[in-house]
Write a protein that holds these residues in place. Structure first.
Motif, PDB file in Angstrom:
ATOM      1  N   ALA A 103      39.733  65.056  49.224  1.00 56.91           N
ATOM      2  CA  ALA A 103      39.913  65.550  47.852  1.00 56.91           C
ATOM      3  C   ALA A 103      39.742  64.431  46.833  1.00 56.91           C
ATOM      4  CB  ALA A 103      41.289  66.193  47.710  1.00 56.91           C
ATOM      5  N   ALA A 104      40.313  63.262  47.127  1.00 57.12           N
ATOM      6  CA  ALA A 104      40.200  62.128  46.206  1.00 57.12           C
ATOM      7  C   ALA A 104      38.754  61.677  46.061  1.00 57.12           C
ATOM      8  CB  ALA A 104      41.070  60.968  46.701  1.00 57.12           C
ATOM      9  N   LEU A 105      38.003  61.737  47.140  1.00 58.34           N
ATOM     10  CA  LEU A 105      36.587  61.370  47.086  1.00 58.34           C
ATOM     11  C   LEU A 105      35.855  62.200  46.034  1.00 58.34           C
ATOM     12  CD1 LEU A 105      34.030  59.970  48.305  1.00 58.34           C
ATOM     13  CD2 LEU A 105      33.900  61.936  49.875  1.00 58.34           C
ATOM     14  N   GLY A 106      36.098  63.493  46.049  1.00 55.90           N
ATOM     15  CA  GLY A 106      35.409  64.356  45.108  1.00 55.90           C
ATOM     16  C   GLY A 106      35.808  64.119  43.665  1.00 55.90           C
ATOM     17  N   VAL A 107      37.104  63.988  43.432  1.00 49.21           N
ATOM     18  CA  VAL A 107      37.619  63.866  42.065  1.00 49.21           C
ATOM     19  C   VAL A 107      37.348  62.490  41.466  1.00 49.21           C
ATOM     20  CG1 VAL A 107      39.717  63.860  40.662  1.00 49.21           C
ATOM     21  CG2 VAL A 107      39.391  65.616  42.418  1.00 49.21           C
ATOM     22  N   ASP A 108      37.645  61.445  42.229  1.00 52.94           N
ATOM     23  CA  ASP A 108      37.607  60.085  41.674  1.00 52.94           C
ATOM     24  C   ASP A 108      36.233  59.424  41.742  1.00 52.94           C
ATOM     25  OD1 ASP A 108      40.356  60.156  41.127  1.00 52.94           O
ATOM     26  OD2 ASP A 108      40.868  59.437  43.130  1.00 52.94           O
ATOM     27  N   LEU A 109      35.437  59.779  42.740  1.00 59.17           N
ATOM     28  CA  LEU A 109      34.166  59.081  42.933  1.00 59.17           C
ATOM     29  C   LEU A 109      32.950  59.976  42.696  1.00 59.17           C
ATOM     30  CD1 LEU A 109      32.452  56.678  43.700  1.00 59.17           C
ATOM     31  CD2 LEU A 109      32.940  57.152  46.120  1.00 59.17           C
ATOM     32  N   LEU A 110      32.853  61.081  43.421  1.00 55.81           N
ATOM     33  CA  LEU A 110      31.618  61.858  43.377  1.00 55.81           C
ATOM     34  C   LEU A 110      31.379  62.540  42.031  1.00 55.81           C
ATOM     35  CD1 LEU A 110      31.604  63.498  46.926  1.00 55.81           C
ATOM     36  CD2 LEU A 110      30.464  61.402  46.169  1.00 55.81           C
ATOM     37  N   ALA A 111      32.400  63.150  41.472  1.00 57.09           N
ATOM     38  CA  ALA A 111      32.209  63.889  40.211  1.00 57.09           C
ATOM     39  C   ALA A 111      31.746  62.979  39.074  1.00 57.09           C
ATOM     40  CB  ALA A 111      33.484  64.641  39.830  1.00 57.09           C
ATOM     41  N   PRO A 125      30.600  55.615  36.012  1.00 59.30           N
ATOM     42  CA  PRO A 125      31.189  54.895  37.147  1.00 59.30           C
ATOM     43  C   PRO A 125      32.249  55.749  37.848  1.00 59.30           C
ATOM     44  CG  PRO A 125      31.089  53.484  35.214  1.00 59.30           C
ATOM     45  CD  PRO A 125      30.760  54.875  34.749  1.00 59.30           C
ATOM     46  N   GLY A 126      32.208  55.748  39.165  1.00 56.64           N
ATOM     47  CA  GLY A 126      33.252  56.380  39.957  1.00 56.64           C
ATOM     48  C   GLY A 126      34.178  55.311  40.503  1.00 56.64           C
ATOM     49  N   ARG A 127      35.219  55.730  41.173  1.00 58.80           N
ATOM     50  CA  ARG A 127      36.146  54.765  41.744  1.00 58.80           C
ATOM     51  C   ARG A 127      36.803  55.344  42.990  1.00 58.80           C
ATOM     52  NH1 ARG A 127      41.765  54.557  38.311  1.00 58.80           N
ATOM     53  NH2 ARG A 127      42.314  56.775  38.466  1.00 58.80           N
ATOM     54  N   TRP A 128      37.320  54.468  43.820  1.00 59.10           N
ATOM     55  CA  TRP A 128      38.087  54.898  44.985  1.00 59.10           C
ATOM     56  C   TRP A 128      39.180  53.872  45.258  1.00 59.10           C
ATOM     57  CZ3 TRP A 128      38.054  51.689  49.327  1.00 59.10           C
ATOM     58  CH2 TRP A 128      37.037  50.731  49.373  1.00 59.10           C
ATOM     59  N   GLN A 129      40.268  54.345  45.839  1.00 62.78           N
ATOM     60  CA  GLN A 129      41.414  53.474  46.096  1.00 62.78           C
ATOM     61  C   GLN A 129      41.525  53.176  47.583  1.00 62.78           C
ATOM     62  OE1 GLN A 129      45.332  54.961  44.954  1.00 62.78           O
ATOM     63  NE2 GLN A 129      46.018  52.874  44.522  1.00 62.78           N
TER      64      GLN A 129
END
Length: 203
Positions: A77-85, A92-96
């Motif tokens: 879920a975080a991948l989609g919200v924070d990075l891919l969208a 720029p996207g981001r991931w933790q």
């Protein structure tokens, strides 16, 4: 290399090339999913090293996002919200990163939309993520071989949590049907695949 391996190589290169060309006005997104030990990391490394991209892709591994052994769904879920969208929107996207030693969230990484993006790992092809990608790849492999590969790579830690992880993964398969979301399905039981440079001799 067998004829089937040649076919897989051609299909893979053609699919990646088409993905790059379809996103010519922005950076392509490639998602690689499949069960543990299927070869997702190996394929991602191969594409970074010799894929038909205009510049070197950014590689993100889901292993760095999972918040612990029970974190497949949260990381997906975080991948989609924070990075891919945001990346798909040209921002720029981001991931933790998850710190597996301390068992706690760690630093954030910013991903520029100026370079192609490859994300590999279980959970990438959830329905909420798949629509953001230019190419969606699913890898299959023999179950016993997969388990041997995964345990050889991750050792006792994964062996201890294998049943829990498989339970969560099976639930993910039932809910999201990620294989159906793929554009390209490869059986990589007979790894290694090889991406040869354009024009290179293939024996």
């Amino acid at each position: 290399m067998s004829s089937s391996e040649h076919d897989d190589e051609r299909r893979l290169r053609a699919a990646v090339t088409a993905a790059v060309e379809s996103g010519r006005h922005r950076s392509a997104i490639v998602l690689i999913d499949g069960p543990s030990g299927a070869g997702k990391s190996s394929l991602a490394d191969l594409l970074v090293a010799d894929g038909p991209f205009p510049n070197e892709p950014t590689l993100v591994r889901m292993d760095d996002l999972y918040p612990g052994w029970g974190g497949l769904d949260a990381a997906s879920a975080a991948l989609g919200v924070d990075l891919l969208a945001p990346f798909r929107a040209g921002e720029p996207g981001r991931w933790q990163r998850w710190d597996w030693v301390t068992g706690s969230p760690a630093d954030w990484s910013i991903v520029s939309p100026d370079r192609p993006l490859i994300v590999e790992g279980c959970g990438t092809l959830a329905r909420g993520n798949a629509h953001s990608a230019d190419l969606r790849i699913w890898l299959d492999a023999d179950d016993e071989l997969r388990k041997r590969r995964a345990l050889a790579r991750d050792g006792l830690a994964f062996e201890t949590h294998w049943d829990q992880w498989q339970h969560d993964f099976e639930r993910y398969l039932h809910r999201e049907d990620p294989r159906r979301n793929a554009d390209l399905v490869l059986d990589v039981t007979a790894w290694p695949l090889a991406l040869r440079r354009a024009g290179a001799r293939q024996d």
